[in-house]
Design an enzyme around this catalytic site. Structure first.
Site, PDB file in Angstrom:
ATOM      1  N   LYS A 195     -11.456   0.995 -15.998  1.00 56.75           N
ATOM      2  CA  LYS A 195     -11.994  -0.402 -15.234  1.00 56.75           C
ATOM      3  C   LYS A 195     -12.218  -1.253 -16.710  1.00 56.75           C
ATOM      4  CE  LYS A 195     -11.464  -0.056 -10.849  1.00 56.75           C
ATOM      5  NZ  LYS A 195     -10.332  -0.684 -10.203  1.00 56.75           N
TER       6      LYS A 195
ATOM      7  N   TYR B 159     -12.219   6.840 -14.564  1.00 56.02           N
ATOM      8  CA  TYR B 159     -12.498   5.561 -13.734  1.00 56.02           C
ATOM      9  C   TYR B 159     -13.183   4.474 -14.813  1.00 56.02           C
ATOM     10  CZ  TYR B 159     -13.776   2.391  -9.770  1.00 56.02           C
ATOM     11  OH  TYR B 159     -13.934   1.422  -9.180  1.00 56.02           O
TER      12      TYR B 159
ATOM     13  N   ASP C 142       4.414   3.676  -3.444  1.00 50.99           N
ATOM     14  CA  ASP C 142       3.233   3.825  -4.556  1.00 50.99           C
ATOM     15  C   ASP C 142       3.482   2.991  -5.746  1.00 50.99           C
ATOM     16  OD1 ASP C 142       2.118   5.028  -6.710  1.00 50.99           O
ATOM     17  OD2 ASP C 142       2.457   6.924  -6.380  1.00 50.99           O
TER      18      ASP C 142
ATOM     19  N   ASP D  41       0.686  -1.264  -0.095  1.00 49.37           N
ATOM     20  CA  ASP D  41      -0.147  -0.032  -0.004  1.00 49.37           C
ATOM     21  C   ASP D  41       1.058   1.123  -0.239  1.00 49.37           C
ATOM     22  OD1 ASP D  41      -3.387   0.324   0.496  1.00 49.37           O
ATOM     23  OD2 ASP D  41      -2.118   2.159   1.140  1.00 49.37           O
TER      24      ASP D  41
HETATM   25  N1  LIG Z   1     -15.701   0.526  -2.747  1.00 48.29           N
HETATM   26  C1  LIG Z   1     -16.483   0.419  -3.675  1.00 48.29           C
HETATM   27  O1  LIG Z   1     -17.708   0.795  -3.598  1.00 48.29           O
HETATM   28  C2  LIG Z   1     -15.783  -0.071  -4.841  1.00 48.29           C
HETATM   29  C3  LIG Z   1     -16.735  -0.609  -5.996  1.00 48.29           C
HETATM   30  C4  LIG Z   1     -16.298  -1.148  -7.224  1.00 48.29           C
HETATM   31  C5  LIG Z   1     -14.926  -1.171  -7.334  1.00 48.29           C
HETATM   32  N2  LIG Z   1     -14.058  -0.993  -6.247  1.00 48.29           N
HETATM   33  C6  LIG Z   1     -12.301  -1.214  -6.531  1.00 48.29           C
HETATM   34  O2  LIG Z   1     -12.162  -1.692  -5.286  1.00 48.29           O
HETATM   35  C7  LIG Z   1     -10.537  -1.609  -5.186  1.00 48.29           C
HETATM   36  C8  LIG Z   1     -10.296  -1.316  -3.822  1.00 48.29           C
HETATM   37  O3  LIG Z   1     -11.147  -0.136  -3.507  1.00 48.29           O
HETATM   38  P1  LIG Z   1     -11.350   0.044  -1.967  1.00 48.29           P
HETATM   39  O4  LIG Z   1     -12.951   0.717  -2.073  1.00 48.29           O
HETATM   40  O5  LIG Z   1     -11.123  -0.881  -1.072  1.00 48.29           O
HETATM   41  O6  LIG Z   1     -10.670   1.513  -1.627  1.00 48.29           O
HETATM   42  P2  LIG Z   1      -9.880   2.180  -0.323  1.00 48.29           P
HETATM   43  O7  LIG Z   1      -9.560   3.319  -0.803  1.00 48.29           O
HETATM   44  O8  LIG Z   1     -10.663   1.586   0.701  1.00 48.29           O
HETATM   45  O9  LIG Z   1      -8.507   1.344  -0.533  1.00 48.29           O
HETATM   46  C9  LIG Z   1      -7.614   1.202  -1.414  1.00 48.29           C
HETATM   47  C10 LIG Z   1      -6.144   1.200  -1.051  1.00 48.29           C
HETATM   48  O10 LIG Z   1      -5.385   1.525  -2.263  1.00 48.29           O
HETATM   49  C11 LIG Z   1      -4.134   2.244  -1.672  1.00 48.29           C
HETATM   50  N3  LIG Z   1      -3.757   2.810  -2.852  1.00 48.29           N
HETATM   51  C12 LIG Z   1      -4.379   3.995  -3.854  1.00 48.29           C
HETATM   52  N4  LIG Z   1      -3.448   4.377  -4.520  1.00 48.29           N
HETATM   53  C13 LIG Z   1      -2.236   3.632  -4.455  1.00 48.29           C
HETATM   54  C14 LIG Z   1      -1.144   3.622  -4.970  1.00 48.29           C
HETATM   55  N5  LIG Z   1      -0.756   4.374  -5.914  1.00 48.29           N
HETATM   56  N6  LIG Z   1      -0.182   2.800  -4.861  1.00 48.29           N
HETATM   57  C15 LIG Z   1      -0.370   2.012  -3.667  1.00 48.29           C
HETATM   58  N7  LIG Z   1      -1.468   1.749  -2.890  1.00 48.29           N
HETATM   59  C16 LIG Z   1      -2.414   2.782  -3.270  1.00 48.29           C
HETATM   60  C17 LIG Z   1      -4.934   3.272  -0.742  1.00 48.29           C
HETATM   61  O11 LIG Z   1      -3.963   3.770   0.173  1.00 48.29           O
HETATM   62  C18 LIG Z   1      -6.006   2.264  -0.084  1.00 48.29           C
HETATM   63  O12 LIG Z   1      -5.251   1.730   1.103  1.00 48.29           O
HETATM   64  C19 LIG Z   1     -10.148  -0.381  -6.109  1.00 48.29           C
HETATM   65  O13 LIG Z   1      -9.814  -1.090  -7.466  1.00 48.29           O
HETATM   66  C20 LIG Z   1     -11.640  -0.008  -6.568  1.00 48.29           C
HETATM   67  O14 LIG Z   1     -11.949   0.425  -7.897  1.00 48.29           O
HETATM   68  C21 LIG Z   1     -14.343  -0.240  -5.019  1.00 48.29           C
END
Ligand SMILES: NC(=O)c1ccc[n+]([C@@H]2O[C@H](COP(=O)([O-])OP(=O)(O)OC[C@H]3O[C@@H](n4cnc5c(N)ncnc54)[C@H](O)[C@@H]3O)[C@@H](O)[C@H]2O)c1
Length: 249
Positions: free
Chosen positions: A157, A153, A63, A40
């Site tokens: 995706k 986005y 990153d 992360d």
């Molecule tokens: N939460 C939703 O409703 C939802 C819906 C559809 C898809 N998603 C997808 O699920 C996945 C996880 O999302 P989430 O909701 O758990 O989000 P979240 O923000 O809770 O967690 C994402 C994590 O990724 C880390 N991150 C972001 N950019 C980064 C980078 N450049 N390098 C390393 N780490 C990085 C962040 O620090 C965070 O801890 C994503 O791909 C998101 O697009 C989420």
């Protein structure tokens, strides 16, 4: 030295492991006995995950869009990753293409598409040598529809699905499975606000009328673990919607 018949623990590399779906996924893989390599950008989040994971796992802060982080992950994995879960992702403030700024477009593609591609490229040689491996890429309902997020986005995706299917076709015969899970709303820390008047006007009412209630990260985590498991052996190049039926509308 005593010889045992025990097979070594599988190693599972999980990105975005500091929060939400990634965190739950790292913990769920650890619960299966896998050795987790959790990544992360946020070191404090990883520290808290580390406390919960306990011994035998590795966390790597950095990153994911920086190739140096991918190098570090390869080293942490000791050159061998059995399972790759590309979970890290960012949203785009729901900006339509007419309001897109180039920096945001690039950032979203860097995190959501280019970094997963680079990680797949990094782990594939080891998987090919082993004759097996599982990749699970986390897309979104926005990967299948035009009315779930902003332009960057949505396009990123969609691209992640293409990348995954192409990988499934090229590497399936070598024992590697690459699949997508496409979540609907999940209660996480993701930044999902709208910064566009047009988005609020056009997308707002659409989402309001159809948005299913959010599920929990643990639900997604179990499904990601399952897609990577031997039980899902015949599943390759698939897109699994996990959205409470949203994709059916
Ligand atoms: N939460 C939703 O409703 C939802 C819906 C559809 C898809 N998603 C997808 O699920 C996945 C996880 O999302 P989430 O909701 O758990 O989000 P979240 O923000 O809770 O967690 C994402 C994590 O990724 C880390 N991150 C972001 N950019 C980064 C980078 N450049 N390098 C390393 N780490 C990085 C962040 O620090 C965070 O801890 C994503 O791909 C998101 O697009 C989420």
């Amino acid at each position: 030295m005593t010889e045992t018949n025990e097979t070594p623990a599988r190693s599972a590399l999980v990105t975005g492991a500091g929060s939400g779906i990634g965190r739950a996924t790292a913990l769920a893989f650890a619960a299966t006995g896998a050795r987790v390599i959790a990544s992360d950008i946020d070191p404090a989040r990883l520290e808290s995950l580390n406390d919960e994971l306990g011994e035998g796992h590795v966390t790597v802060a950095g990153d994911i869009t920086d190739p140096a982080t991918i190098e570090k992950l390869g080293l942490a994995a000791g050159g061998r990753v059995d399972i790759l879960a590309n979970v890290a992702g960012i949203m785009d403030r729901f900006l339509p293409v007419g309001e897109m700024d180039d920096a945001l477009w690039q950032k979203v593609f860097d995190v959501n598409v280019t970094a997963p591609m680079r990680l797949m490229r990094a782990v594939l040689p080891g998987m090919v040598d082993a004759g097996e491996g599982a990749i699970v890429n986390v897309a979104s309902a926005a990967a299948l529809h035009g009315g779930r997020a902003g332009a960057a986005y949505t396009a990123s995706k969609h691209a992640l699905i293409g990348l995954t299917r192409n990988t499934a076709v090229f590497y399936g015969p070598q024992g590697i499975r690459a699949n997508v899970i496409a979540p609907g709303p999940v209660a996480t820390g993701i930044e999902g606000g709208m910064a566009s008047h047009l988005a609020a006007q056009r997308m707002g009412p659409l989402l309001k009328s159809m948005l299913p209630p959010p599920t929990t990260p643990d639900v997604l985590a179990e499904q990601i673990v399952w897609l990577a498991s031997e039980t899902a052996t015949n599943i390759n190049g698939a897109v699994l919607s996990s959205d409470g039926g949203w994709a059916a509308i």
